[in-house]
Design an enzyme around this catalytic site. Structure first.
Site, PDB file in Angstrom:
ATOM      1  N   ASP A 196      -0.081   2.060   8.894  1.00  0.00           N
ATOM      2  CA  ASP A 196      -0.527   1.292  10.053  1.00  0.00           C
ATOM      3  C   ASP A 196       0.469   1.342  11.209  1.00  0.00           C
ATOM      4  O   ASP A 196       0.110   1.030  12.349  1.00  0.00           O
ATOM      5  CB  ASP A 196      -0.775  -0.168   9.670  1.00  0.00           C
TER       6      ASP A 196
ATOM      7  N   ASP B   5       5.377  -5.171   5.838  1.00  0.00           N
ATOM      8  CA  ASP B   5       5.884  -6.513   6.125  1.00  0.00           C
ATOM      9  C   ASP B   5       5.821  -7.445   4.922  1.00  0.00           C
ATOM     10  O   ASP B   5       6.729  -8.256   4.711  1.00  0.00           O
ATOM     11  CB  ASP B   5       5.158  -7.127   7.324  1.00  0.00           C
TER      12      ASP B   5
ATOM     13  N   ARG C 259      -6.507  -2.521   9.864  1.00  0.00           N
ATOM     14  CA  ARG C 259      -7.096  -3.849   9.673  1.00  0.00           C
ATOM     15  C   ARG C 259      -6.664  -4.822  10.763  1.00  0.00           C
ATOM     16  O   ARG C 259      -7.464  -5.562  11.317  1.00  0.00           O
ATOM     17  CB  ARG C 259      -6.713  -4.391   8.289  1.00  0.00           C
TER      18      ARG C 259
ATOM     19  N   GLY D 209       0.828  -1.205   0.000  1.00  0.00           N
ATOM     20  CA  GLY D 209       0.000   0.000   0.000  1.00  0.00           C
ATOM     21  C   GLY D 209       0.860   1.252   0.000  1.00  0.00           C
ATOM     22  O   GLY D 209       1.904   1.299   0.655  1.00  0.00           O
TER      23      GLY D 209
ATOM     24  N   THR E   8       4.354   2.373   5.977  1.00  0.00           N
ATOM     25  CA  THR E   8       2.959   1.947   6.061  1.00  0.00           C
ATOM     26  C   THR E   8       2.234   2.850   7.047  1.00  0.00           C
ATOM     27  O   THR E   8       2.780   3.174   8.110  1.00  0.00           O
ATOM     28  CB  THR E   8       2.822   0.478   6.520  1.00  0.00           C
TER      29      THR E   8
ATOM     30  N   ARG F  64       0.737  -5.522  -6.762  1.00  0.00           N
ATOM     31  CA  ARG F  64       0.913  -6.856  -6.196  1.00  0.00           C
ATOM     32  C   ARG F  64       1.449  -7.783  -7.291  1.00  0.00           C
ATOM     33  O   ARG F  64       1.155  -7.601  -8.466  1.00  0.00           O
ATOM     34  CB  ARG F  64      -0.407  -7.386  -5.653  1.00  0.00           C
TER      35      ARG F  64
ATOM     36  N   ASP G 154       2.745  -0.687  12.044  1.00  0.00           N
ATOM     37  CA  ASP G 154       2.744  -1.986  12.717  1.00  0.00           C
ATOM     38  C   ASP G 154       4.020  -2.791  12.493  1.00  0.00           C
ATOM     39  O   ASP G 154       4.019  -4.023  12.637  1.00  0.00           O
ATOM     40  CB  ASP G 154       1.527  -2.809  12.266  1.00  0.00           C
TER      41      ASP G 154
END
Length: 318
Positions: A127, A103, A171, A11, A125, A72, A129
């Protein structure tokens, strides 16, 4: 090394262009060549390389998204695809690769490292994370984008005695919704890492209304449920008129904040310089303000945890 390449994968995140620029300009400063790989690993397999000289990366620092695009690649998930990517790099004289992404992107970087391609990851990212770094590129911008939207909603909520359920990205991780909740003074935050009791939430809403709070905000991570699903589950809103807002992909776009621009510039430059001195199979991190390197596997083997302090602030300050 005389020539390296950089790609963006997964993303998109605000600040990716700043990282690309930093890799390119660091190569130029060290009298080395830099190539850009378009469309991530898919472009790597196809040999879609473009020269990234100083002129090519001029004017991209403030732009969101990624000038190299991202895609992708099911082909890269095969052994044949990885070998084809390696061959394309060898044919182009590319001796090392910087991978900017999350990741999933780092798993691909590890595959290349394992077949002998020097590779370094740069975490990007929204996120946030990725273990091994305090912040990922794009997180700060996404928080500030959501913050501006939620502040506008608070004005409306207060005027109409409303409950707003605001669905934000997240998510599998709650870093973004938690940061937004604390920054906006939201009364409640719902994240994937913590169990949710609808009954307890309804009770808190009743207490808030009884205490004459003119409005209430719930910040909801998309990975838990949709905002409409939560609205349906809230049988008792305590007297508030419940409304739903989904911020969606607006959180990904826009110019990076100064924090993200600086972070991406530091990480991109550090990644290139680390390649030059023989580092591989690692990712760049920002830990307590210092650039560090750690194994790529940390991105998917180690779970980054939410701050107990921030979680406590939601209860203390509201």
């Amino acid at each position: 090394m005389k020539r390296i390449a950089v790609l963006t994968s997964g993303g998109d995140a605000p600040g990716m262009n700043a990282a690309i620029r930093a890799v390119s300009r660091t190569c130029d400063f060290n009298e080395k060549e830099c190539l850009g790989v378009t469309r991530g690993y898919e472009g790597l397999i196809d040999g879609d390389f473009i020269p990234l000289n100083r002129a090519a990366v001029g004017g991209i620092l403030h732009k969101g998204g990624t000038m190299l695009k991202t895609a992708r690649s099911s082909r890269f998930k095969t052994e044949e695809g990885v070998q084809e990517a390696k061959q394309q790099m060898q044919a182009a004289g590319i001796e090392g690769l910087v991978v900017v992404g999350g990741d999933g992107s780092f798993r691909g970087a590890k595959e290349l490292h394992d077949v002998g391609v020097p590779t370094i990851g740069v975490p990007a990212t929204i996120d946030n994370d990725i273990a091994g770094t305090d912040e990922t590129i794009g997180f700060d911008t996404a928080v500030n984008t959501a913050l501006e939207a939620v502040r506008r909603l608070r004005d409306t909520a207060s005027s109409h005695d409303r409950l707003f359920i605001v669905e934000v990205m997240g998510r599998n991780a709650g870093f973004l919704p938690l940061e937004v909740a604390v920054a906006t003074g939201a009364e409640y935050v719902v994240v994937p890492e913590l169990p949710l009791s609808i009954g307890n939430l309804c009770h808190k809403l009743r207490i808030s209304h009884e205490n004459k709070k003119s409005h209430t905000l719930i910040i909801l991570a998309e990975g838990v449920m949709t905002a409409n699903e939560m609205k349906d589950k809230l049988q008792d809103t305590g007297g508030y008129d419940a409304r739903v807002t989904v911020l969606g992909h607006i959180q990904r776009g826009g110019s990076p904040t100064s924090f993200d621009s600086v972070l991406a510039s530091r990480m991109g430059a550090y990644a290139a310089e680390s390649l030059f001195v023989g580092k591989s199979g690692v990712m760049v991190g920002n830990v307590s303000g210092r650039m560090t390197l750690s194994d790529l596997e940390r991105a998917w083997l180690e779970q980054k945890t939410l701050s107990p302090e921030l979680l406590g602030l939601i209860e203390k300050l509201n």
